[in-house]
Design an enzyme around this catalytic site. Structure first.
Site, PDB file in Angstrom:
ATOM      1  N   GLY A   1      -3.575  65.073 120.735  1.00  0.00           N
ATOM      2  CA  GLY A   1      -2.899  64.173 121.658  1.00  0.00           C
ATOM      3  C   GLY A   1      -1.897  64.900 122.525  1.00  0.00           C
ATOM      4  O   GLY A   1      -1.180  65.777 122.053  1.00  0.00           O
TER       5      GLY A   1
ATOM      6  N   THR B   1       3.357  68.179 118.645  1.00  0.00           N
ATOM      7  CA  THR B   1       2.991  66.827 118.228  1.00  0.00           C
ATOM      8  C   THR B   1       4.202  65.920 118.337  1.00  0.00           C
ATOM      9  O   THR B   1       5.288  66.260 117.866  1.00  0.00           O
ATOM     10  CB  THR B   1       2.443  66.749 116.784  1.00  0.00           C
ATOM     11  OG1 THR B   1       2.186  65.387 116.450  1.00  0.00           O
ATOM     12  CG2 THR B   1       3.382  67.336 115.759  1.00  0.00           C
TER      13      THR B   1
ATOM     14  N   ASP C   1       4.389  63.286 116.770  1.00  0.00           N
ATOM     15  CA  ASP C   1       4.560  62.716 115.429  1.00  0.00           C
ATOM     16  C   ASP C   1       5.565  63.488 114.582  1.00  0.00           C
ATOM     17  O   ASP C   1       6.049  62.976 113.572  1.00  0.00           O
ATOM     18  CB  ASP C   1       3.216  62.670 114.699  1.00  0.00           C
ATOM     19  CG  ASP C   1       2.254  61.666 115.304  1.00  0.00           C
ATOM     20  OD1 ASP C   1       2.718  60.665 115.862  1.00  0.00           O
ATOM     21  OD2 ASP C   1       1.035  61.897 115.234  1.00  0.00           O
TER      22      ASP C   1
ATOM     23  N   MET D   1       4.328  54.620 117.916  1.00  0.00           N
ATOM     24  CA  MET D   1       3.308  55.505 117.336  1.00  0.00           C
ATOM     25  C   MET D   1       3.794  56.160 116.038  1.00  0.00           C
ATOM     26  O   MET D   1       4.990  56.300 115.812  1.00  0.00           O
ATOM     27  CB  MET D   1       2.908  56.582 118.338  1.00  0.00           C
ATOM     28  CG  MET D   1       1.996  56.096 119.453  1.00  0.00           C
ATOM     29  SD  MET D   1       1.558  57.460 120.581  1.00  0.00           S
ATOM     30  CE  MET D   1       0.256  56.660 121.535  1.00  0.00           C
ATOM     31  N   GLY D   2       2.819  56.616 115.247  1.00  0.00           N
ATOM     32  CA  GLY D   2       3.121  57.288 113.981  1.00  0.00           C
ATOM     33  C   GLY D   2       2.212  56.774 112.886  1.00  0.00           C
ATOM     34  O   GLY D   2       2.421  55.685 112.372  1.00  0.00           O
TER      35      GLY D   2
ATOM     36  N   GLU E   1       3.367  52.068 113.876  1.00  0.00           N
ATOM     37  CA  GLU E   1       1.995  51.566 113.856  1.00  0.00           C
ATOM     38  C   GLU E   1       1.318  51.801 112.504  1.00  0.00           C
ATOM     39  O   GLU E   1       0.352  51.127 112.161  1.00  0.00           O
ATOM     40  CB  GLU E   1       1.169  52.247 114.948  1.00  0.00           C
ATOM     41  CG  GLU E   1       0.977  53.737 114.724  1.00  0.00           C
ATOM     42  CD  GLU E   1       0.149  54.420 115.809  1.00  0.00           C
ATOM     43  OE1 GLU E   1      -0.352  53.707 116.707  1.00  0.00           O
ATOM     44  OE2 GLU E   1       0.009  55.650 115.748  1.00  0.00           O
TER      45      GLU E   1
ATOM     46  N   LEU F   1       2.671  55.473 126.785  1.00  0.00           N
ATOM     47  CA  LEU F   1       3.895  55.771 127.520  1.00  0.00           C
ATOM     48  C   LEU F   1       4.827  56.669 126.715  1.00  0.00           C
ATOM     49  O   LEU F   1       5.580  57.456 127.282  1.00  0.00           O
ATOM     50  CB  LEU F   1       4.612  54.469 127.882  1.00  0.00           C
ATOM     51  CG  LEU F   1       3.853  53.541 128.839  1.00  0.00           C
ATOM     52  CD1 LEU F   1       4.567  52.200 128.953  1.00  0.00           C
ATOM     53  CD2 LEU F   1       3.719  54.191 130.207  1.00  0.00           C
ATOM     54  N   GLN F   2       4.757  56.574 125.395  1.00  0.00           N
ATOM     55  CA  GLN F   2       5.651  57.377 124.547  1.00  0.00           C
ATOM     56  C   GLN F   2       5.405  58.876 124.708  1.00  0.00           C
ATOM     57  O   GLN F   2       6.323  59.676 124.572  1.00  0.00           O
ATOM     58  CB  GLN F   2       5.439  57.012 123.072  1.00  0.00           C
ATOM     59  CG  GLN F   2       5.804  55.593 122.744  1.00  0.00           C
ATOM     60  CD  GLN F   2       5.122  55.121 121.468  1.00  0.00           C
ATOM     61  OE1 GLN F   2       5.632  55.345 120.377  1.00  0.00           O
ATOM     62  NE2 GLN F   2       3.984  54.480 121.592  1.00  0.00           N
ATOM     63  N   ARG F   3       4.164  59.245 124.961  1.00  0.00           N
ATOM     64  CA  ARG F   3       3.839  60.671 124.975  1.00  0.00           C
ATOM     65  C   ARG F   3       3.648  61.237 126.372  1.00  0.00           C
ATOM     66  O   ARG F   3       3.455  62.443 126.521  1.00  0.00           O
ATOM     67  CB  ARG F   3       2.603  60.938 124.115  1.00  0.00           C
ATOM     68  CG  ARG F   3       1.294  60.417 124.685  1.00  0.00           C
ATOM     69  CD  ARG F   3       0.181  60.587 123.676  1.00  0.00           C
ATOM     70  NE  ARG F   3      -1.130  60.448 124.304  1.00  0.00           N
ATOM     71  CZ  ARG F   3      -2.256  60.338 123.620  1.00  0.00           C
ATOM     72  NH1 ARG F   3      -2.227  60.325 122.287  1.00  0.00           N
ATOM     73  NH2 ARG F   3      -3.417  60.242 124.236  1.00  0.00           N
TER      74      ARG F   3
END
Length: 413
Positions: free
Chosen positions: A15, A143, A145, A189-190, A245, A298-300
């Site tokens: 990602g 990442t 994450d 996310m996560g 998530e 949008l987060q990434r």
């Protein structure tokens, strides 16, 4: 240490992030200046570009455009999710990679990605050692994450955290504009690690943060969740919830209704739909006006909110990988070792690929409150230094000016 002369390949995988291109920039610019690196090649869509012999000659790029990579989100060279087989079971891909390495005299390979990408890097490294082909292979971490083992944090996490915290603070303002109350459920996310969801709590430093934060490190209980939300709503007339998530029940099943919708190339569930599911449950339980908000991609890709600290460290990671390889080091991933007492300081280190690949670093349980519905001050102290500074990339017509690469294939030269 003997000097190893030959070409290098840089590939990106997994990602994207707001700063993965800053790492690629660090690799490319440092490699172009290295006397022992004869050619700098960019793999189109990660390892698939190597397998398909689809490689870009990075020396053909305008240096000014390469400079813009640090302000450009996503993966400029293209990414992939491609899992290499165990070479002891099927070495077809590895033979092809060796063939391409020999064709271009590739003696340096840099792979920019997360857990699965480090697994790819590790497998290729071990195979090249096994067949006796000298090639220095380095992993460059990436990442949002933040779950890579062996490093304080990962490039990409800080910018995503800054975006999440900022967005939560802005939603908090919007959710309180009317004289009637509202409950907002924000999905972040996560999959298995809650670093991003925990970052929502940084918004509380503005006085506009979530009341409740749920991470996958703690088993989720729907009844307790609804009780938590009702208690906050009845007390304050409003409630904001940040939820990862990847939250799951005690039996390990994901709360997300989309858990079986699809998987990526590595068999990981593609999650989504959680905010809508929880918003519906909360509405039924409270009768309140409820909004489910999914920040999604949008987060990434929010490079306009990138952390300057993150951009600089991402470039540093790429450059350090090249310098280490030129000095004779291989089979490692660049990592960050940081101190926060007496001021934030970050230095690069090198970790063996096989202790990084496929191990997930999770939020320590002691950084989550006893009730399991928020993070502690220790989490804030960890994350806050990482989001400092503004990227301030150039603009054209009031809009961001991103890098425009020519992407000249070696087959076209």
């Amino acid at each position: 240490m003997k000097q190893l002369t030959g070409a290098c390949i840089i590939g990106q995988s997994g990602g994207p992030t707001a700063v993965i291109n800053a790492s690629a920039q660090g690799v490319i610019q440092t490699a172009l200046k290295a006397d022992c690196i004869t050619r700098v090649l960019g793999a189109a869509h990660g390892i698939k570009g190597v397998l398909d012999d689809k490689l870009y000659d990075m020396s053909q790029e305008d240096p000014a455009e390469l400079d813009l990579l640090q302000y450009t989100p996503s993966s400029a060279l293209g990414s992939c999710r491609y899992k290499l087989a165990d070479p002891d079971v099927d070495d077809t891909d590895y033979k092809r990679i060796l063939e391409i390495f020999q064709k271009y005299d590739v003696r340096y390979f840099f792979y920019n990605g997360g857990n699965d990408s480090m697994d790819t890097c590790n497998k290729i490294s071990k195979y090249m050692q096994k067949v006796g082909y000298e090639c220095r292979i380095m992993g460059v971490p990436k990442t949002i994450d933040n779950d890579l083992n062996g490093t304080d944090h990962c490039p990409g996490f800080a910018s995503a955290a800054k975006y999440i915290a900022t967005s939560c603070a802005e939603v908090w303002q919007d959710a309180r504009v009317y004289d009637t109350g509202m409950i907002a459920v924000i999905e972040i996310m996560g999959r298995h690690a809650g670093w991003l969801a925990g970052s929502a709590a940084l918004a509380n430093l503005t006085g506009c943060g979530p009341d409740l934060v749920y991470l996958p490190e703690v088993d989720f209980d729907m009844d307790q969740f609804l009780a938590d939300v009702k208690a906050v709503y009845e007390k304050n007339g409003n409630c904001m919830v940040a939820v990862s998530e990847g939250i799951h029940y005690a039996d390990g099943t994901f709360v997300s209704e989309a858990k079986t919708s699809a998987t990526d190339g590595f068999g990981h569930a593609q999650l989504g739909g959680l905010a809508a599911l929880l918003a519906d449950k909360v509405k039924q339980a409270t009768g309140a006006k409820v909004r489910g908000i999914e920040l999604s991609l949008l987060q990434r890709c929010g490079a306009h909110l990138a952390s300057k600290t993150d951009v600089q460290e991402a470039w540093q990671a790429g450059s350090a990988a090249v310098n280490a390889a030129v000095e004779g080091i291989t089979d490692k991933m660049v990592a960050f070792q940081c101190t926060r007492e007496g001021g934030y300081k970050c230095e690069t280190s090198l970790e063996p690929l096989d202790i990084v690949a496929n191990f997930e670093k999770k939020v320590p349980r002691e950084w989550i409150n006893e009730a399991g519905n928020n993070v502690t001050q220790a989490f804030i102290d960890y994350a806050l230094p990482l989001i400092q500074g503004e990227s301030n990339g150039p603009k054209e017509n009031g809009l961001p000016r991103f890098a425009r690469l020519k992407k000249v294939l070696t087959t076209e030269l």
